[in-house]
Design a protein around this motif. Structure first.
Motif, PDB file in Angstrom:
ATOM      1  N   ARG A 310       0.836  -1.204   0.000  1.00 27.79           N
ATOM      2  CA  ARG A 310       0.000   0.000   0.000  1.00 27.79           C
ATOM      3  C   ARG A 310       0.864   1.245   0.000  1.00 27.79           C
ATOM      4  O   ARG A 310       1.831   1.334   0.751  1.00 27.79           O
ATOM      5  CB  ARG A 310      -0.872   0.048   1.263  1.00 27.79           C
ATOM      6  N   LEU A 311       0.487   2.218  -0.834  1.00 27.00           N
ATOM      7  CA  LEU A 311       1.127   3.532  -0.812  1.00 27.00           C
ATOM      8  C   LEU A 311       0.044   4.589  -0.657  1.00 27.00           C
ATOM      9  O   LEU A 311      -0.913   4.634  -1.438  1.00 27.00           O
ATOM     10  CB  LEU A 311       1.909   3.784  -2.106  1.00 27.00           C
ATOM     11  N   VAL A 312       0.194   5.424   0.345  1.00 26.67           N
ATOM     12  CA  VAL A 312      -0.753   6.512   0.576  1.00 26.67           C
ATOM     13  C   VAL A 312      -0.259   7.762  -0.140  1.00 26.67           C
ATOM     14  O   VAL A 312       0.938   8.068  -0.139  1.00 26.67           O
ATOM     15  CB  VAL A 312      -0.916   6.788   2.082  1.00 26.67           C
ATOM     16  N   LEU A 326       0.385   2.841 -10.259  1.00 25.59           N
ATOM     17  CA  LEU A 326       0.734   2.121  -9.037  1.00 25.59           C
ATOM     18  C   LEU A 326      -0.013   0.794  -8.967  1.00 25.59           C
ATOM     19  O   LEU A 326       0.564  -0.241  -8.604  1.00 25.59           O
ATOM     20  CB  LEU A 326       0.418   2.980  -7.812  1.00 25.59           C
ATOM     21  N   ALA A 327      -1.294   0.819  -9.324  1.00 22.06           N
ATOM     22  CA  ALA A 327      -2.089  -0.409  -9.296  1.00 22.06           C
ATOM     23  C   ALA A 327      -1.534  -1.455 -10.261  1.00 22.06           C
ATOM     24  O   ALA A 327      -1.554  -2.658  -9.973  1.00 22.06           O
ATOM     25  CB  ALA A 327      -3.543  -0.097  -9.627  1.00 22.06           C
ATOM     26  N   GLU A 328      -1.014  -1.016 -11.393  1.00 25.42           N
ATOM     27  CA  GLU A 328      -0.437  -1.944 -12.368  1.00 25.42           C
ATOM     28  C   GLU A 328       0.809  -2.642 -11.834  1.00 25.42           C
ATOM     29  O   GLU A 328       1.173  -3.728 -12.304  1.00 25.42           O
ATOM     30  CB  GLU A 328      -0.107  -1.194 -13.661  1.00 25.42           C
ATOM     31  N   GLU A 332      -1.492  -1.189  -3.948  1.00 26.64           N
ATOM     32  CA  GLU A 332      -2.772  -0.521  -3.734  1.00 26.64           C
ATOM     33  C   GLU A 332      -2.534   0.951  -3.413  1.00 26.64           C
ATOM     34  O   GLU A 332      -1.941   1.277  -2.392  1.00 26.64           O
ATOM     35  CB  GLU A 332      -3.534  -1.168  -2.582  1.00 26.64           C
ATOM     36  N   PRO A 333      -2.993   1.865  -4.309  1.00 29.47           N
ATOM     37  CA  PRO A 333      -2.856   3.285  -3.997  1.00 29.47           C
ATOM     38  C   PRO A 333      -4.018   3.742  -3.122  1.00 29.47           C
ATOM     39  O   PRO A 333      -5.174   3.385  -3.369  1.00 29.47           O
ATOM     40  CB  PRO A 333      -2.917   3.946  -5.378  1.00 29.47           C
ATOM     41  N   VAL A 334      -3.714   4.524  -2.103  1.00 30.62           N
ATOM     42  CA  VAL A 334      -4.750   5.029  -1.202  1.00 30.62           C
ATOM     43  C   VAL A 334      -4.650   6.546  -1.170  1.00 30.62           C
ATOM     44  O   VAL A 334      -3.649   7.103  -0.716  1.00 30.62           O
ATOM     45  CB  VAL A 334      -4.582   4.460   0.226  1.00 30.62           C
ATOM     46  N   HIS A 335      -5.692   7.189  -1.676  1.00 28.22           N
ATOM     47  CA  HIS A 335      -5.748   8.643  -1.663  1.00 28.22           C
ATOM     48  C   HIS A 335      -6.186   9.102  -0.281  1.00 28.22           C
ATOM     49  O   HIS A 335      -7.086   8.515   0.325  1.00 28.22           O
ATOM     50  CB  HIS A 335      -6.778   9.107  -2.700  1.00 28.22           C
TER      51      HIS A 335
END
Length: 545
Positions: A310-312, A326-328, A332-335
């Motif tokens: 996960r990257l915020v 990022l998803a590719e 998991e990208p978290v805004h």
């Protein structure tokens, strides 16, 4: 009728005591070169107790302020533990501020001691130190740093303050017994100053209660879901808004920590991720965009990111291109959205239950929903805006880890920063937003950044996101400039390669009404940033408007 439950104050003593007792074997990694510095929480807490003992030997007592002037290092983590763990108040000074602003915040906070990374000594020594500072403690590979002479040549004084290496401080008897338990959970634990676009920075004072509650909330499954099984890399600076409270959330959960030290370039971060086997990290969009560019260019091997789940992304809006890229990579990208005044994270864009791919994509590009414990409303003037996904207004927010005032502010000077509703004090965020029926917030713009052209509003954020979707565009900022016919018109300041204004104009015209397309495109090597990594639109307006 009163409850019969215990009244233990909420505070950092609970976080520190839990971590020291239960998670002494969890790793702390600094940097990521061939031989990264590795330790455990047990090692770090032993050093923190020595540091706390040294501060006590200097005569500091609960309520006194201790500043730091440092990047994300092991010694900075010691201060995060030892300072509030001794009842002192931690002031993390923004190292990217100018010398005059640094001196202002130190004097305003009333700091008695400052911990300085020697690599920053050239910047620190240029600060006209206020008389409140009694000691400057220097740490790091400072005795060999080219800008700082050997230990024997350390200046004896900086202003009125005595200068000493941290090794001298650590010889005092270490702190014994439990960490400081506040008599009142509303006692101050830290001070952070807003980056402020006008006037002097404003002081936000966090309480033991607010930091504890915010850290606990970040560990929740529907927020950041930080657990003992994680290794967290706080790329966001520890000198900015408590590093989004990630150090304290990690200590509370028992997650390992990987600190990037002084290197936050793509290669340095990749080395840190690989060395620490990082699973979770957080930073502003530019950091992740640069990391992805390095991966695409072959400068960073994708395997360095294989442990990351996960990257915020916070600080400013992320483009759909960044989120998808990022998803590719299987990340998991978290805004997220926040402000210094909100401790700082306030909204998180995790998808709702039973969401299909379209809903996941839609919600993850929003700024998210309020974290547990927070209440929000959106108003246009005196009218509450409906949650219909189209009506716009200013976001206002309240809760147990949201500021109710600014420390040391002149009476009435910040009255316009807050609102009252049904007995609740709300922070006026200055963000113009929409909210959909599920409660997901989407930023349209900052109130001061909206472009009003011919009586119609143009969102600078929307234009920036569309520009960032162009494969040749690395960074983009849109500002308003005066126009004799339309009052204001947008111009775009773009960092890009192999593209011209006509191509970008045509690209935007396929996505927004043509009257919203900027009249001018200014090409730069890099869009200027503020001290906390946000687009510096104040500077851009000065230069181009």
């Amino acid at each position: 009728m009163r409850a019969v439950m215990q009244t233990e104050p909420l505070g950092l003593h609970q976080i520190l005591g839990r971590c020291e007792t239960l998670f002494a074997d969890r790793p702390v990694v600094v940097g990521g070169a061939a031989e990264p510095a590795t330790a455990t929480y047990g090692d770090v807490f032993a050093e923190a107790r020595a540091f706390a003992g040294g501060l006590a030997e200097l005569g500091l007592r609960p309520g006194d302020r201790v500043a730091t002037f440092a990047p994300n290092t092991r010694e900075h983590l010691l201060a995060y533990i030892a300072v509030p763990g001794s009842g002192l108040v931690l002031h993390t000074v923004n190292i990217r501020l100018g010398g005059e602003e640094v001196a202002y915040t130190v004097e305003h906070a009333g700091d008695r001691v400052v911990l300085v990374d020697a690599a920053l000594w050239p910047e620190w020594s240029a600060v006209a130190l206020p008389s409140c500072v009694e000691y400057v403690i220097v740490y790091g590979d400072h005795l060999e740093h080219p800008e700082l002479p050997g230990r024997a040549d350390l200046p004896e004084r900086h202003g009125n303050a005595r200068v000493m290496p941290i090794s001298d401080l650590m010889t005092a008897p270490p702190r014994q017994g439990p960490w400081y338990r506040p008599a009142d959970e509303h006692e101050a634990s830290g001070i952070c100053y807003t980056s402020g676009t006008t006037g002097w920075p404003k002081a936000v004072v966090y309480s033991h209660r607010s930091v504890y509650l915010h850290a606990l909330t970040l560990c929740g499954a529907d927020t950041f879901a930080i657990s003992e099984h994680d290794v967290v890399c706080p790329v966001v600076p520890m000198f900015h808004a408590n590093s989004w409270n990630l150090p304290y959330a990690s200590l509370l959960a028992g997650a390992g920590l990987a600190l990037p030290g002084r290197r936050t370039d793509p290669i340095g971060l990749a080395e840190c991720f690989a060395a620490g086997r990082v699973t979770f990290s957080a930073a502003v969009p530019t950091v992740w965009a640069n990391l992805l560019a390095a991966v695409d260019a072959g400068d960073v091997d994708r395997t360095a990111l294989k442990s990351v789940r996960r990257l915020v992304i916070g600080g400013s809006a992320a483009s759909e291109t960044l989120l998808s890229s990022l998803a590719e990579l299987g990340i998991e990208p978290v805004h997220a959205w926040g402000m210094t005044e909100c401790s700082p994270v306030g909204l998180i864009a995790n998808p709702p239950a039973n969401a299909d791919d379209a809903v996941v994509a839609e919600t993850r590009s929003s700024q998210g929903r309020p974290m547990p414990g927070l209440r929000m409303r959106v108003v246009d003037g005196e009218t509450t805006v409906p949650w219909d996904g189209t009506s716009i207004g200013e976001l206002q927010i309240s809760g147990p880890y949201v500021a109710a005032d600014y420390y040391g502010a002149e009476p009435g000077a910040v009255a316009d920063k807050f609102a009252e509703s049904e007995g609740t004090r709300l922070l006026r965020t200055g963000d113009v937003v929409t909210v959909d029926e599920r409660g997901y917030v989407r930023i349209v713009d900052r109130t001061k950044d909206l472009v009003k052209s011919g009586g119609e509003w143009i969102s600078s954020v929307a234009l920036e996101n569309h520009l960032m979707a162009h494969p040749a565009v690395r960074e983009a900022a849109v500002i308003a400039v005066p126009d004799p016919k339309w009052d204001e018109r947008p111009i775009a300041v773009v960092a890009a390669r192999d593209v011209d204004a006509a191509q970008l104009r045509d690209f935007l015209a396929e996505r927004v009404p043509r009257w919203q397309v900027p009249d001018r495109f200014e090409f730069v090597d890099e869009v200027p940033k503020t001290s906390v990594g946000k687009l510096d639109k104040k500077l851009l307006r000065t230069e181009y408007a």
